[in-house]
Design a protein around this motif. Structure first.
Motif, short mmCIF file in Angstrom:
data_model
loop_
_atom_site.label_atom_id
_atom_site.label_comp_id
_atom_site.label_asym_id
_atom_site.label_seq_id
_atom_site.Cartn_x
_atom_site.Cartn_y
_atom_site.Cartn_z
N SER A 98 0.84 -1.21 0.00
CA SER A 98 0.00 0.00 0.00
C SER A 98 0.87 1.26 0.00
O SER A 98 0.50 2.26 -0.62
CB SER A 98 -1.00 -0.02 1.16
N LYS A 101 1.79 1.78 -3.56
CA LYS A 101 0.64 2.23 -4.35
C LYS A 101 0.34 3.70 -4.09
O LYS A 101 0.22 4.51 -5.03
CB LYS A 101 -0.58 1.37 -3.96
N GLU A 102 0.28 4.06 -2.80
CA GLU A 102 -0.02 5.45 -2.42
C GLU A 102 0.96 6.43 -3.06
O GLU A 102 0.61 7.55 -3.38
CB GLU A 102 0.14 5.62 -0.90
N ASN A 103 2.19 6.00 -3.19
CA ASN A 103 3.23 6.90 -3.70
C ASN A 103 3.49 6.71 -5.20
O ASN A 103 4.51 7.16 -5.71
CB ASN A 103 4.52 6.71 -2.90
#
Ligand code: SF4
Ligand code: SF4
Length: 716
Positions: A98, A101-103
């Motif tokens: 995650s 993904k977030e970055n």
């Protein structure tokens, strides 16, 4: 990764590894070179004190794990780092995916991390669509081969340069030579591109300092530094066991880790990061930095009074480097993710008993791992504890339950042995060996001649031996025979008795004694091991003797080291157990240090004699000089190579894993013959049984004796 679900399957996998000639030769060379490198790098240093310092610092951190984590988190967060605690491997993997993904990360580079191997992070990230590239040379190689590491420090040690050249040829689509320098250049060229283009770098950590929120990584290739500095996002994954109170404690690890791992005084790089550094292009020009601490059973293990000390492990890999089992089959057969002695243990705690239950049997109890461990962990004792727990959790195999019942009942055990003397007659062919044993009993045992039971056990000739006791004794010594010398080799006890009586020792042989109990302890039969220990303590009227001596190194070592813990739940036994432990000595030490045997006592001949150092004597009891001095006093002592490496006996180990026992014995016999000696002596009846049986089967001209037999034949 070893996943055999039963012993038969596991033995098949072991045999395949044994048949891999390259692996065997590479491991042999490595094992020999490793020992000499380690001896050189510790020269002039107090290795024991260094180990004790690491053990004390790690123990304090294990006890204080929660508080250290809170302190680390507060300090790291002050420096702009996000700190997480993942309770399970899955939680850690999901968290890291995650973050990626977030970055908006697509390409991920990694430096070597056993914790990431433990969680199988690469698979999860790849399944989630990320491109993941290992940047440690060995890890990169095994990643491309879709294999797990075979060593915690040198993950591709099992591969030849030819195999690597073939792999690089297929990856680069260009013919590559098998010149190692050229192969390294190919890897550097290929990997540079990934370093430059990666969005996220994942590292492990060798330590995490609570008082500053710093993480440290020891590395030889420089790839960890590039991984943590070049990409805009850095994630470190690190076990809770890597927490240290301060740099002072971490430096104790930094001093010993490379020395024990590879024989280097220090790794080429010791990287330390405190907080998120500058990074142009990110918000606030700061690196995005996350540290994920992994529990995965560590906090529960920290509270385990017997096995908790395994959390001291600094992952130097030395327990594999010296292990005779690892040396034969490598890490894919001696571990699941973690390998070597610590791998057998961590597999049980981190990956569950299904994965561990076959692996944990594959330890010969030679003690070499305990001797080398950078953190002073009693690895063989924890392996035995896990066997006992597995028996309690899953039920013990029928053969070990039966053996436990028989050994715990001395009269039954001795009656069976006496019956065996008659029953064996048709199969001995009037030799001291079992010549015509039915095939079902011989399966896998063809590599050695098995000894027959003696016509009379020592206890039946004791009255005769006792007659030679001195009238005015200088000291009183009780004999602990152990079952092998009492019932198979009584002549070894007779020889030893003559030597002791000649120097003024009055001997006693308490009839209530039986087997020391080591075989059942090795099989995880905890209750039987306790019962046998208690029976032997009761058999000896300890206060009457100056010493209790055993001619069997395994018995002496087991009594000294295991009886106190086996009987710790019985307060009324404590005084007698402690007296027994204090008075217990081995045969060589008694002759050399107490009775004062020197060359003046022997007719020194020209016969060349070599030596095998029993594991439980040289490592278990730390006795190395005395037997060699005694041999040199009575004969022409010719040392052989690797005298202190296990002969492959290990009691029931040699029956459960005959292919491993046979391969270990072969090396011992080769070294014995190469020494040019005509006699090999040792001071353990189990080793006599193994080496003599192997020599007989091979038709070797070298005679194998107990040290007592050699010395008595040279007495003036
Ligand atoms: S005791 Fe010996 S065989 Fe067992 S794990 Fe340790 S080194 Fe290997
Ligand atoms: S158990 Fe000891 S020898 Fe093995 S890797 Fe850990 S610290 Fe090193």
């Amino acid at each position: 990764m070893q996943t055999a679900s039963n012993l038969k399957e596991y033995r098949k996998e072991l045999q395949e590894a044994l048949d891999n000639e390259f692996l065997r030769t590479a491991m042999d060379k490595f094992a020999v070179a490793y020992k000499s490198n380690v001896n050189n790098v510790f020269a002039g240093l107090d290795r024991k004190a260094m180990i004790a310092e690491v053990a004390a610092a790690k123990d304090a951190a294990i006890q204080n794990q929660e508080a250290l984590f809170a302190e680390f988190k507060a300090n790291a967060e002050k420096n702009g780092v996000h700190v997480h605690l993942a309770r399970t491997a899955q939680e850690a993997n999901e968290l890291i995916a995650s973050i990626a993904k977030e970055n908006n990360c697509k390409r991920i580079i990694k430096s070597k991390s056993m914790t990431a191997e433990e969680t199988l992070l690469n698979h999860v990230l790849e399944d989630a669509g990320f491109e993941v590239v290992e940047t440690d040379l060995g890890e990169w190689i095994i990643q491309m081969r879709h294999e797990g590491p075979t060593h915690m420090v040198m993950p591709a040690i099992h591969l030849s340069r030819h195999q690597v050249a073939e792999l690089f040829t297929s990856v680069t689509k260009e013919q590559q030579s098998d010149d190692i320098q050229k192969l390294v250049k190919v890897a550097r060229r290929q990997l540079r591109r990934y370093f430059a283009e990666a969005d996220m770098g994942v590292t492990g950590a060798n330590f995490a300092l609570a008082d500053s929120g710093t993480i440290g990584i020891c590395c030889n290739e420089g790839n960890a530094r590039l991984t943590m500095t070049l990409p805009r996002v850095h994630v470190a994954i690190c076990g809770l066991d890597k927490l240290a109170a301060s740099l002072n404690d971490a430096l104790k690890v930094v001093k010993i880790l490379p020395r024990n791992a590879t024989g280097q005084a220090i790794t080429s790089y010791v990287n330390m990061v405190t907080g998120a550094n500058e990074c142009k292009g990110n918000p606030e020009d700061k690196k995005i930095m996350h540290i994920v601490f992994l529990d995965n059973g560590r906090s529960a293990l920290a509270k385990d009074p017997v096995c908790g000390e395994v959390l001291r492990c600094v992952r130097c890999g030395a327990c594999a480097n010296v292990c005779p089992v690892y040396r034969l089959v490598g890490g894919h057969q001696m571990g699941h993710i973690y390998i070597g002695a610590v791998g057998l243990i961590l597999t049980y705690f981190f990956h569950g008993r299904e994965k561990a239950k076959q692996l944990i049997q594959n330890c010969i109890n030679c003690g070499a791992c305990k001797d080398i461990c950078a953190a002073g962990i009693d690895l063989p004792a924890i392996i035995q504890e896990i066997r006992a727990r597995l028996n309690e959790e899953e039920g013990a195999p029928i053969e070990s339950t039966l053996l436990g019942k028989v050994l715990a009942n001395r009269k039954l055990f001795h009656t069976l042995l006496r019956f065996g003397r008659y029953a064996q007659k048709p199969i001995t062919g009037n030799t001291p060996y079992l010549r015509h044993l039915p095939q079902m009993f011989m399966r896998g045992q063809e590599f050695r001649a098995l000894p027959a039971l003696a016509p009379k056990p020592f206890r039946d000739i004791w009255d005769e031996v006792k007659r030679n006791n001195p009238v005015q004794p200088k000291l009183r010594v009780a004999l602990f025979a152990g079952c092998a010398q009492d019932f198979i080799y009584p002549e070894q006890l007779v020889a030893a008795a003559k030597l002791m009586q000649a120097k003024g020792a009055a001997l006693e042989f308490p009839m209530g004694q039986s087997c020391c109990g080591l075989p059942v302890q090795m099989m995880g039969e905890r209750k039987a091991a306790e019962d046998v220990a208690q029976m032997n303590v009761h058999a000896f009227d300890v206060a009457k003797y100056d010493y209790i001596v055993s001619m069997c190194a395994s018995c002496s070592s087991h009594i000294k080291h295991s009886y106190p813990s086996l009987l710790k739940g019985q307060p009324s036994e404590q005084v007698a157990v402690q007296q027994m432990v204090d008075k217990m000595t081995d045969f060589s030490s008694l002759l050399h240090d107490v009775l004062g045997y020197t060359e003046d006592d022997f007719k020194k001949g020209q016969e060349a004699v070599t030596y095998h150092a029993p594991c439980h004597l040289c490592r278990g009891l730390g006795v190395t000089k005395q037997p060699r001095d005694l041999i040199a006093a009575a004969a022409d002592y010719k040392p052989s190579a690797e005298e202190d490496v296990c002969c492959g006996f290990g009691g029931s180990y040699s029956i459960k894993f005959p292919e491993m026992s046979s391969a270990t014995l072969k090396r011992k016999l080769d070294n014995m013959e190469a020494s040019g000696a005509s006699v090999l002596v040792t001071d353990c009846p189990g080793c006599v049984m193994q080496i003599r049986g192997g020599a007989e089967k091979r038709g070797s001209k070298v005679k194998v004796q107990h040290l007592a037999e050699l010395l008595v034949s040279k007495m003036k």
